[in-house]
Design a protein around this motif. Structure first.
Motif, PDB file in Angstrom:
ATOM      1  N   VAL A  17       0.820  -1.211   0.000  1.00  0.00           N
ATOM      2  CA  VAL A  17       0.000   0.000   0.000  1.00  0.00           C
ATOM      3  C   VAL A  17       0.858   1.267   0.000  1.00  0.00           C
ATOM      4  O   VAL A  17       0.469   2.282  -0.565  1.00  0.00           O
ATOM      5  CB  VAL A  17      -0.947   0.003   1.224  1.00  0.00           C
ATOM      6  CG1 VAL A  17      -1.735   1.300   1.324  1.00  0.00           C
ATOM      7  CG2 VAL A  17      -1.895  -1.163   1.164  1.00  0.00           C
ATOM      8  N   ARG A  18       2.020   1.181   0.610  1.00  0.00           N
ATOM      9  CA  ARG A  18       2.888   2.355   0.769  1.00  0.00           C
ATOM     10  C   ARG A  18       4.313   2.038   0.293  1.00  0.00           C
ATOM     11  O   ARG A  18       5.187   1.730   1.093  1.00  0.00           O
ATOM     12  CB  ARG A  18       2.943   2.783   2.238  1.00  0.00           C
ATOM     13  CG  ARG A  18       1.607   3.128   2.824  1.00  0.00           C
ATOM     14  CD  ARG A  18       1.308   4.589   2.582  1.00  0.00           C
ATOM     15  NE  ARG A  18       0.116   4.987   3.301  1.00  0.00           N
ATOM     16  CZ  ARG A  18      -0.975   5.411   2.695  1.00  0.00           C
ATOM     17  NH1 ARG A  18      -1.031   5.487   1.399  1.00  0.00           N
ATOM     18  NH2 ARG A  18      -2.011   5.772   3.401  1.00  0.00           N
ATOM     19  N   PRO A  19       4.548   2.115  -1.014  1.00  0.00           N
ATOM     20  CA  PRO A  19       5.891   1.823  -1.525  1.00  0.00           C
ATOM     21  C   PRO A  19       6.974   2.711  -0.914  1.00  0.00           C
ATOM     22  O   PRO A  19       8.108   2.269  -0.717  1.00  0.00           O
ATOM     23  CB  PRO A  19       5.784   2.054  -3.025  1.00  0.00           C
ATOM     24  CG  PRO A  19       4.348   2.158  -3.337  1.00  0.00           C
ATOM     25  CD  PRO A  19       3.607   2.434  -2.069  1.00  0.00           C
ATOM     26  N   GLY A  20       6.627   3.943  -0.587  1.00  0.00           N
ATOM     27  CA  GLY A  20       7.602   4.829   0.056  1.00  0.00           C
ATOM     28  C   GLY A  20       8.029   4.294   1.410  1.00  0.00           C
ATOM     29  O   GLY A  20       9.193   4.396   1.800  1.00  0.00           O
ATOM     30  N   TRP A  21       7.072   3.704   2.143  1.00  0.00           N
ATOM     31  CA  TRP A  21       7.411   3.078   3.421  1.00  0.00           C
ATOM     32  C   TRP A  21       8.356   1.912   3.181  1.00  0.00           C
ATOM     33  O   TRP A  21       9.325   1.726   3.934  1.00  0.00           O
ATOM     34  CB  TRP A  21       6.153   2.584   4.147  1.00  0.00           C
ATOM     35  CG  TRP A  21       6.518   1.853   5.406  1.00  0.00           C
ATOM     36  CD1 TRP A  21       6.724   2.401   6.631  1.00  0.00           C
ATOM     37  CD2 TRP A  21       6.788   0.452   5.533  1.00  0.00           C
ATOM     38  NE1 TRP A  21       7.101   1.418   7.516  1.00  0.00           N
ATOM     39  CE2 TRP A  21       7.141   0.225   6.877  1.00  0.00           C
ATOM     40  CE3 TRP A  21       6.769  -0.622   4.650  1.00  0.00           C
ATOM     41  CZ2 TRP A  21       7.468  -1.052   7.355  1.00  0.00           C
ATOM     42  CZ3 TRP A  21       7.098  -1.889   5.125  1.00  0.00           C
ATOM     43  CH2 TRP A  21       7.439  -2.098   6.461  1.00  0.00           C
ATOM     44  N   ALA A  22       8.088   1.133   2.146  1.00  0.00           N
ATOM     45  CA  ALA A  22       8.949  -0.014   1.837  1.00  0.00           C
ATOM     46  C   ALA A  22      10.374   0.443   1.553  1.00  0.00           C
ATOM     47  O   ALA A  22      11.346  -0.165   2.021  1.00  0.00           O
ATOM     48  CB  ALA A  22       8.382  -0.796   0.651  1.00  0.00           C
ATOM     49  N   GLU A  23      10.512   1.523   0.820  1.00  0.00           N
ATOM     50  CA  GLU A  23      11.851   2.055   0.524  1.00  0.00           C
ATOM     51  C   GLU A  23      12.536   2.547   1.798  1.00  0.00           C
ATOM     52  O   GLU A  23      13.737   2.315   2.001  1.00  0.00           O
ATOM     53  CB  GLU A  23      11.749   3.182  -0.497  1.00  0.00           C
ATOM     54  CG  GLU A  23      11.313   2.694  -1.867  1.00  0.00           C
ATOM     55  CD  GLU A  23      10.929   3.801  -2.817  1.00  0.00           C
ATOM     56  OE1 GLU A  23      10.964   3.551  -4.022  1.00  0.00           O
ATOM     57  OE2 GLU A  23      10.612   4.918  -2.360  1.00  0.00           O
ATOM     58  N   LEU A  24      11.785   3.224   2.647  1.00  0.00           N
ATOM     59  CA  LEU A  24      12.328   3.710   3.909  1.00  0.00           C
ATOM     60  C   LEU A  24      12.742   2.538   4.804  1.00  0.00           C
ATOM     61  O   LEU A  24      13.818   2.554   5.400  1.00  0.00           O
ATOM     62  CB  LEU A  24      11.301   4.579   4.629  1.00  0.00           C
ATOM     63  CG  LEU A  24      11.727   5.135   5.982  1.00  0.00           C
ATOM     64  CD1 LEU A  24      12.822   6.190   5.792  1.00  0.00           C
ATOM     65  CD2 LEU A  24      10.535   5.724   6.708  1.00  0.00           C
ATOM     66  N   ALA A  25      11.889   1.527   4.889  1.00  0.00           N
ATOM     67  CA  ALA A  25      12.203   0.369   5.721  1.00  0.00           C
ATOM     68  C   ALA A  25      13.453  -0.343   5.215  1.00  0.00           C
ATOM     69  O   ALA A  25      14.305  -0.756   6.004  1.00  0.00           O
ATOM     70  CB  ALA A  25      11.009  -0.588   5.745  1.00  0.00           C
ATOM     71  N   LEU A  26      13.571  -0.480   3.912  1.00  0.00           N
ATOM     72  CA  LEU A  26      14.764  -1.098   3.335  1.00  0.00           C
ATOM     73  C   LEU A  26      15.997  -0.250   3.643  1.00  0.00           C
ATOM     74  O   LEU A  26      17.052  -0.782   4.016  1.00  0.00           O
ATOM     75  CB  LEU A  26      14.577  -1.271   1.827  1.00  0.00           C
ATOM     76  CG  LEU A  26      15.610  -2.102   1.094  1.00  0.00           C
ATOM     77  CD1 LEU A  26      15.706  -3.503   1.670  1.00  0.00           C
ATOM     78  CD2 LEU A  26      15.265  -2.161  -0.386  1.00  0.00           C
ATOM     79  N   ALA A  27      15.853   1.055   3.549  1.00  0.00           N
ATOM     80  CA  ALA A  27      16.967   1.957   3.853  1.00  0.00           C
ATOM     81  C   ALA A  27      17.398   1.844   5.312  1.00  0.00           C
ATOM     82  O   ALA A  27      18.576   2.015   5.626  1.00  0.00           O
ATOM     83  CB  ALA A  27      16.587   3.396   3.518  1.00  0.00           C
ATOM     84  N   ALA A  28      16.459   1.533   6.195  1.00  0.00           N
ATOM     85  CA  ALA A  28      16.792   1.402   7.613  1.00  0.00           C
ATOM     86  C   ALA A  28      17.836   0.315   7.836  1.00  0.00           C
ATOM     87  O   ALA A  28      18.591   0.362   8.807  1.00  0.00           O
ATOM     88  CB  ALA A  28      15.533   1.107   8.426  1.00  0.00           C
TER      89      ALA A  28
END
Length: 117
Positions: A17-28
């Motif tokens: 639902v939130r690809p931006g969250w996925a990118e942020l989580a991966l960046a974490a």
């Protein structure tokens, strides 16, 4: 197993639902530069590990095999969430994401559907 299934479902659903969250989580997990960005993302990584029962403050208390499996499951789910759109709908991709994550965690058989809906 129930915790793992629920964690996989929550991560998959949020990532779809939130690809931006996925990118942020991966960046974490990938931005370990020691700078301000990396430091600010540490709580995200800690929360994601916690849903799988891993304490980032003492990660070595969890066997390396489990930490590796959690990393593999998380990475597979997030990467598929960010790349599935040319081949499938979110509804079609979700079961694959969950099963791949389940397999990566070392569980046998299908993901318990009663837990993940």
């Amino acid at each position: 197993e129930t915790r793992d299934a629920a964690a996989l479902a929550g991560i998959a659903d949020l990532a779809l639902v939130r690809p931006g969250w996925a990118e942020l989580a991966l960046a974490a997990f990938t931005l370990r530069r020691g700078d301000d960005v990396g430091v600010r993302l540490e709580p995200v990584a800690a929360t994601l590990l916690d849903v799988f029962g891993i304490d980032m403050a003492d990660a070595t208390a969890t066997p390396l095999d489990r930490r590796a499996r959690v990393s593999g499951a998380f990475g597979a789910i997030v990467m598929l969430a960010l790349t599935y759109e040319t081949e499938a709908s979110a509804a079609e991709a979700r079961p694959h994401m969950l099963q791949i994550g389940w397999d990566a965690l070392g569980h046998d058989g299908p993901v318990p559907l009663g837990v993940v809906g």
